[in-house]
Design a protein around this motif. Structure first.
Motif, PDB file in Angstrom:
ATOM      1  N   THR A 290     -12.228  98.822  48.846  1.00  0.00           N
ATOM      2  CA  THR A 290     -13.023  99.714  48.010  1.00  0.00           C
ATOM      3  C   THR A 290     -13.180  99.038  46.653  1.00  0.00           C
ATOM      4  O   THR A 290     -12.358  98.198  46.270  1.00  0.00           O
ATOM      5  N   PRO A 291     -14.226  99.391  45.920  1.00  0.00           N
ATOM      6  CA  PRO A 291     -14.361  98.795  44.584  1.00  0.00           C
ATOM      7  C   PRO A 291     -13.156  99.125  43.709  1.00  0.00           C
ATOM      8  O   PRO A 291     -12.685 100.263  43.709  1.00  0.00           O
ATOM      9  N   PRO A 292     -12.595  98.161  42.987  1.00  0.00           N
ATOM     10  CA  PRO A 292     -11.474  98.426  42.087  1.00  0.00           C
ATOM     11  C   PRO A 292     -11.867  99.501  41.067  1.00  0.00           C
ATOM     12  O   PRO A 292     -13.006  99.569  40.623  1.00  0.00           O
ATOM     13  N   SER A 293     -10.910 100.354  40.727  1.00  0.00           N
ATOM     14  CA  SER A 293     -11.195 101.491  39.846  1.00  0.00           C
ATOM     15  C   SER A 293     -11.121 101.083  38.379  1.00  0.00           C
ATOM     16  O   SER A 293     -10.406 101.695  37.585  1.00  0.00           O
ATOM     17  N   LEU A 294     -11.842 100.045  38.023  1.00  0.00           N
ATOM     18  CA  LEU A 294     -11.906  99.602  36.638  1.00  0.00           C
ATOM     19  C   LEU A 294     -13.221  98.862  36.444  1.00  0.00           C
ATOM     20  O   LEU A 294     -13.776  98.306  37.392  1.00  0.00           O
ATOM     21  N   PRO A 295     -13.751  98.841  35.235  1.00  0.00           N
ATOM     22  CA  PRO A 295     -15.000  98.107  35.000  1.00  0.00           C
ATOM     23  C   PRO A 295     -14.785  96.618  35.172  1.00  0.00           C
ATOM     24  O   PRO A 295     -13.669  96.114  35.002  1.00  0.00           O
ATOM     25  N   SER A 296     -15.843  95.909  35.489  1.00  0.00           N
ATOM     26  CA  SER A 296     -15.729  94.479  35.738  1.00  0.00           C
ATOM     27  C   SER A 296     -16.767  93.703  34.938  1.00  0.00           C
ATOM     28  O   SER A 296     -17.858  94.205  34.645  1.00  0.00           O
ATOM     29  N   MET A 297     -16.389  92.470  34.607  1.00  0.00           N
ATOM     30  CA  MET A 297     -17.262  91.549  33.890  1.00  0.00           C
ATOM     31  C   MET A 297     -17.485  90.341  34.793  1.00  0.00           C
ATOM     32  O   MET A 297     -16.542  89.621  35.121  1.00  0.00           O
ATOM     33  N   GLY A 298     -18.706  90.135  35.213  1.00  0.00           N
ATOM     34  CA  GLY A 298     -19.014  89.032  36.115  1.00  0.00           C
ATOM     35  C   GLY A 298     -19.383  87.774  35.358  1.00  0.00           C
ATOM     36  O   GLY A 298     -19.955  87.827  34.270  1.00  0.00           O
ATOM     37  N   LEU A 299     -19.051  86.637  35.952  1.00  0.00           N
ATOM     38  CA  LEU A 299     -19.357  85.338  35.362  1.00  0.00           C
ATOM     39  C   LEU A 299     -20.209  84.537  36.345  1.00  0.00           C
ATOM     40  O   LEU A 299     -19.835  84.358  37.509  1.00  0.00           O
ATOM     41  N   ASN A 300     -21.359  84.088  35.879  1.00  0.00           N
ATOM     42  CA  ASN A 300     -22.258  83.264  36.701  1.00  0.00           C
ATOM     43  C   ASN A 300     -22.497  83.876  38.074  1.00  0.00           C
ATOM     44  O   ASN A 300     -22.972  84.983  38.183  1.00  0.00           O
ATOM     45  N   GLY A 301     -22.119  83.194  39.134  1.00  0.00           N
ATOM     46  CA  GLY A 301     -22.465  83.627  40.484  1.00  0.00           C
ATOM     47  C   GLY A 301     -21.617  84.730  41.067  1.00  0.00           C
ATOM     48  O   GLY A 301     -21.770  85.065  42.252  1.00  0.00           O
TER      49      GLY A 301
END
Length: 300
Positions: free
Chosen positions: A79-90
């Motif tokens: 399941t999606p982790p229950s915290l916001p995420s910051m993506g990098l490049n790909g």
């Protein structure tokens, strides 16, 4: 026409200004008294950008930073982790499994080579994308302003500010000596770290280093990082194959720049009581720098 303007620029500006040649005369900016760019016009179009001042300390708690090392393939996202995420490049390839709220792209090669993915990223209205003026120019030219639905947060390399002269790496410590939020590694004036990105972000050869500074500025107090392998540089990133992988230049700077920079970042983040957890157990970044943990034990 672009080549014509570039030649004019080179004749009328000294070499330390060379990094601006592709933006002149198409871009106009204005800055806040604190230094950050607050308005941007490109090719006659006003480009909406987020006020960095409005983002300072606006968040709290944990955030996931999604880098792109091969180890990401070993993660079982139930399941999606229950915290916001910051993506990098790909890392966008994980968008069905990870709730991206923030994104960081400062690699112009990635913007050039992955246009379809970039178009998807900027079409997400829930996303705030941190990128440079050169990045915004590329996105507007290749995707079009009308198709950009995300919020754009304009950041700058502290050594290459727009329409200002380049600062040589060995002079960074001296030039930022009076900026309280900036610190430098012992005997390394070329390795800086900031907790206020309005003054510029310090580079260390990897977008993950930018992301640490951005996350600290936003106010997050726990940073969980996936894909920070920093080894097996000859292998494809988790979203690539052997046939379409882009080159990596991290191996050349790993010992002399990346490790000392992450060591310095670790020290500065600890002073701010910001915890960093590297979820790549086989990462070449030692656990003395960032503690390591198993993703599946942390999130399940």
């Amino acid at each position: 026409m672009g080549s014509f303007f570039k030649q004019i620029y080179r004749y009328t500006h000294k070499r330390p200004y060379r990094h601006n040649e592709n933006l002149w005369p198409y871009m106009r900016i204005s800055r806040a008294p604190s230094g950050e760019i607050i308005s941007l016009n490109f090719r006659g179009q006003a480009i909406p950008i987020v006020s960095l001042a409005s983002l300072a300390g606006a968040f709290s708690g944990p955030v996931m930073l999604a880098a792109t090392g091969p180890s990401v393939k070993d993660i079982r996202f139930k399941t999606p982790p229950s915290l916001p995420s910051m993506g990098l490049n790909g890392a966008w390839s994980l968008n069905k499994s990870v709730d991206f709220k923030f994104y960081v792209i400062v690699d112009m090669g990635f913007l050039d080579q992955r246009p379809e993915m970039v178009a998807e990223i900027v079409s997400d209205p829930k996303l705030t994308l941190f990128t440079t003026a050169h990045g915004i120019a590329r996105i507007v030219d290749r995707v079009s302003l009308a198709r950009i639905k995300c919020s754009l947060a304009l950041i700058e390399d502290a050594a290459f500010k727009i329409f200002q002269p380049k600062i040589p790496a060995t002079e960074l410590g001296h030039c930022y000596a009076n900026v309280r939020c900036a610190s430098f590694a012992d005997n390394r004036p070329d390795i800086g770290f900031t907790t206020d990105i309005r003054h510029g972000v310090f580079d260390a050869g990897t977008v993950a280093y930018w992301a640490l500074q951005i996350a600290a500025f936003l106010g997050f107090s726990e940073l969980y990082i996936i894909g920070l392998d920093m080894n097996n540089f000859n292998k494809p990133r988790f979203y690539e194959s052997e046939s379409n992988k882009l080159p990596s230049f991290l191996a050349e700077s790993f010992e002399d720049l990346i490790v000392p920079a992450f060591t310095h970042a670790s020290n500065q983040l600890k002073k701010k009581n910001i915890r960093v957890v590297n979820l790549s157990l086989q990462s070449a970044i030692p656990s003395q720098i960032f503690e390591k943990a198993d993703y599946h034990q942390v999130f399940y």
